[in-house]
Enzyme design. Structure first.
Site, mmCIF file in Angstrom:
data_model
loop_
_atom_site.group_PDB
_atom_site.id
_atom_site.type_symbol
_atom_site.label_atom_id
_atom_site.label_comp_id
_atom_site.label_asym_id
_atom_site.label_seq_id
_atom_site.Cartn_x
_atom_site.Cartn_y
_atom_site.Cartn_z
ATOM 1 N N THR A 50 0.797 -0.991 -0.043
ATOM 2 C CA THR A 50 0.407 -0.566 -0.261
ATOM 3 C C THR A 50 0.706 1.187 -0.577
ATOM 4 O OG1 THR A 50 -1.768 -1.037 1.600
ATOM 5 C CG2 THR A 50 -1.489 0.992 1.622
ATOM 6 N N GLY B 38 -8.768 -5.048 3.109
ATOM 7 C CA GLY B 38 -7.945 -4.981 4.012
ATOM 8 C C GLY B 38 -8.303 -3.333 4.745
HETATM 9 N N1 ASP Z 1 -2.283 -3.599 3.573
HETATM 10 C C1 ASP Z 1 -3.020 -3.665 2.367
HETATM 11 C C2 ASP Z 1 -4.448 -4.999 2.449
HETATM 12 O O1 ASP Z 1 -4.236 -5.631 3.759
HETATM 13 C C3 ASP Z 1 -1.738 -4.404 0.975
HETATM 14 C C4 ASP Z 1 0.025 -4.097 1.625
HETATM 15 O O2 ASP Z 1 0.163 -2.976 2.659
HETATM 16 O O3 ASP Z 1 0.499 -4.733 1.777
HETATM 17 O O4 ASP Z 1 -4.922 -4.705 1.580
#
Ligand code: ASP
Length: 300
Positions: free
Chosen positions: A152, A182
């Site tokens: 993200t 998420g």
């Molecule tokens: N946190 C994000 C999600 O779970 C993905 C990430 O940041 O790697 O959608």
């Protein structure tokens, strides 16, 4: 007057933060800077976990999540599981001015965006589609985990007037179930900012980050008087241990933390790159690597 500062997750935030630094240097707002920086990442097809070029869900569709929080008003705006929207961060920013209906998902969010005139775009790039087809085959033939491949962009900005904003944007987990959301658009989990204290944003396995409401917890500890350094790594270590005890394993978790004076720190349980820019100091990309129980950070 304060000294402006920005911090962003992953090296993909470099170009956006570089451009946004000029906005802050000229006395522009943290909101404009954070939106500009995140749009830059969303528009770049080379980043496979945010905006155009983001990796699709198990049906081959790109569903995006984004959020924006105003550290002055505590206004929040978020969208989740939106398709065909060019810049989810801008929709989230617009929603942060709404008293009601500030977090919209799926078709409702798409309808709002189209009524407000936000640009539409098919967000599936040819490269992301190729990756999808390849992974689909691998999952079936080699019994691989479908969910590798996510990140993200989370950016915290502090402007010369002392205003703080945080924004996030992501395509979430590669091959996720349609409708899966998420931590990134969830207040307190993927992001939180109160400009009288500071802000935080997380990246990693959303399902695990949400269990600890980690961004809010970081800001709460800052309010109690702890510094970003005293918070970031201990929080990730502590929470990873808790998850290991309770469920056997902790997913990837990384957090960026910045206080109201631009002091920053990160915490992580995986290799993690991030970008920091501060007035008079310029911009730098850093890599945090995990070596046993120790996390080493160096400039790259
Ligand atoms: N946190 C994000 C999600 O779970 C993905 C990430 O940041 O790697 O959608």
């Amino acid at each position: 007057m304060k000294k402006w500062a920005m911090i962003g997750t992953w090296k993909m935030s470099y170009d956006g933060i570089d451009k946004a630094s000029a906005v802050l240097e000229e006395g522009g707002s943290a909101g404009d800077a954070v939106e500009l920086a995140i749009r830059q990442v969303e528009d770049c097809p080379d980043f496979t976990s945010v905006g155009f070029g983001g990796l699709p869900n198990e049906l081959g569709e790109v569903e995006l999540d984004a959020a924006y929080m105003n550290g002055k008003t505590l206004g929040i705006g978020a969208v989740a599981a939106v398709k065909d929207c060019k810049n989810p961060i801008s929709i989230a920013r617009d929603l942060s001015n709404e008293k009601f209906n500030c977090f919209l998902v799926g078709e409702g969010a798409e309808r709002f965006a189209s009524l407000k005139g936000f640009e539409k775009k098919n967000m599936l790039s040819p490269e992301a589609n190729d990756q999808y087809e390849k992974r689909k085959k691998e999952i079936i033939e080699e019994n691989l985990s479908p969910y590798d491949g996510h990140d993200t962009v989370g950016i915290i900005g502090l402007d010369k007037n002392g205003h703080m904003v945080v924004g996030t944007s992501t395509s979430g987990l590669f091959m996720k179930k349609p409708g899966r959301v998420g931590d990134s658009p969830i207040i307190g989990s993927g992001f939180y900012v109160d400009e009288k204290i500071g802000g935080a944003s997380c990246t990693g396995l959303g399902e695990d980050i949400m269990k600890g409401c980690l961004s809010y917890e970081a800001v709460r500890r800052m309010e109690e008087g702890l510094s970003p350094k005293e918070i970031a790594q201990p929080l990730v270590d502590e929470f990873s241990k808790k998850l290991e005890k309770r469920q056997g394993k902790a997913g990837a978790i990384s957090i960026i933390v910045m206080d109201k004076n631009g002091n920053w720190a990160i915490g992580t349980n995986v290799e993690f790159s991030f970008v920091v820019a501060r007035e008079l100091e310029g911009i730098g990309t850093y890599l945090a690597s995990v070596d046993g129980n120790r996390v080493k950070i160096h400039k790259i």
